[in-house]
Design a protein around this motif. Structure first.
Motif, short mmCIF file in Angstrom:
data_model
loop_
_atom_site.label_atom_id
_atom_site.label_comp_id
_atom_site.label_asym_id
_atom_site.label_seq_id
_atom_site.Cartn_x
_atom_site.Cartn_y
_atom_site.Cartn_z
N TYR A 1 1.93 4.43 -2.99
CA TYR A 1 1.84 5.91 -2.98
C TYR A 1 3.23 6.53 -2.98
N ALA B 1 5.96 9.99 5.02
CA ALA B 1 5.15 10.52 6.07
C ALA B 1 4.90 9.39 7.24
N THR B 2 4.93 8.10 6.81
CA THR B 2 4.61 7.24 7.96
C THR B 2 5.84 6.94 8.71
N TRP C 1 0.82 -1.36 0.13
CA TRP C 1 -0.04 -0.08 0.00
C TRP C 1 0.83 1.09 0.00
N LEU C 2 1.98 1.22 0.97
CA LEU C 2 2.84 2.48 0.88
C LEU C 2 3.56 2.65 -0.46
N ALA D 1 4.72 8.82 0.92
CA ALA D 1 3.95 8.11 1.81
C ALA D 1 4.62 7.22 3.00
N TRP D 2 5.80 7.01 2.37
CA TRP D 2 6.95 6.18 3.25
C TRP D 2 7.60 7.36 4.18
#
Length: 133
Positions: free
Chosen positions: A21, A28-29, A17-18, A25-26
């Motif tokens: 994006y 931000a996570t 899922w990451l 996304a990585w």
């Protein structure tokens, strides 16, 4: 009836899922992990670095780059695409040459203005203006 493979399955789905994006996304996570509990953020950072997530290109980028060189199977479209890409490259080269000439003209105008101001200053002081010859 859970097995030991269940956490791995969850982890793989989250990873996919990451990946969908991309790098934002990585990142931000990872930041969220640092905010919630710093060892989580640190673990994500280590995983991103050693798992090569930080430095590999995303699927979207590699697909967009690969599109330019792929054949569509339609020879008329491929010829049109090649002609358009060649024309765009020629326009880019002409524009780069124009910008170079523009910068050179601006530099020359600024230098000429400096020399004129320098001559005026030396003439007003009664000194001979230095020459480039």
């Amino acid at each position: 009836m859970t097995t030991l493979a269940a956490p791995s399955n969850w982890f793989r789905r989250a990873e996919q899922w990451l990946d969908g994006y991309g790098k934002p996304a990585w990142i931000a996570t990872m930041v969220l992990g640092f905010i919630l509990f710093w060892p989580i953020g640190l673990a994500l950072l280590a995983y991103m670095i050693w798992g090569k997530h930080m430095f590999k290109s995303s699927y979207r980028t590699s697909r967009a780059i690969g599109f330019a060189g792929q054949s569509s199977g339609n020879s008329a479209f491929d010829a049109y695409k090649a002609d358009t890409l060649r024309r765009l490259e020629d326009e880019q080269a002409a524009f780069d040459a124009f910008l170079t000439r523009l910068r050179e003209a601006k530099d020359k105008a600024e230098f000429d203005q400096f020399m004129a101001d320098n001559r005026k200053r030396h003439e007003s002081e009664g000194q001979a203006a230095p020459s480039l010859d």
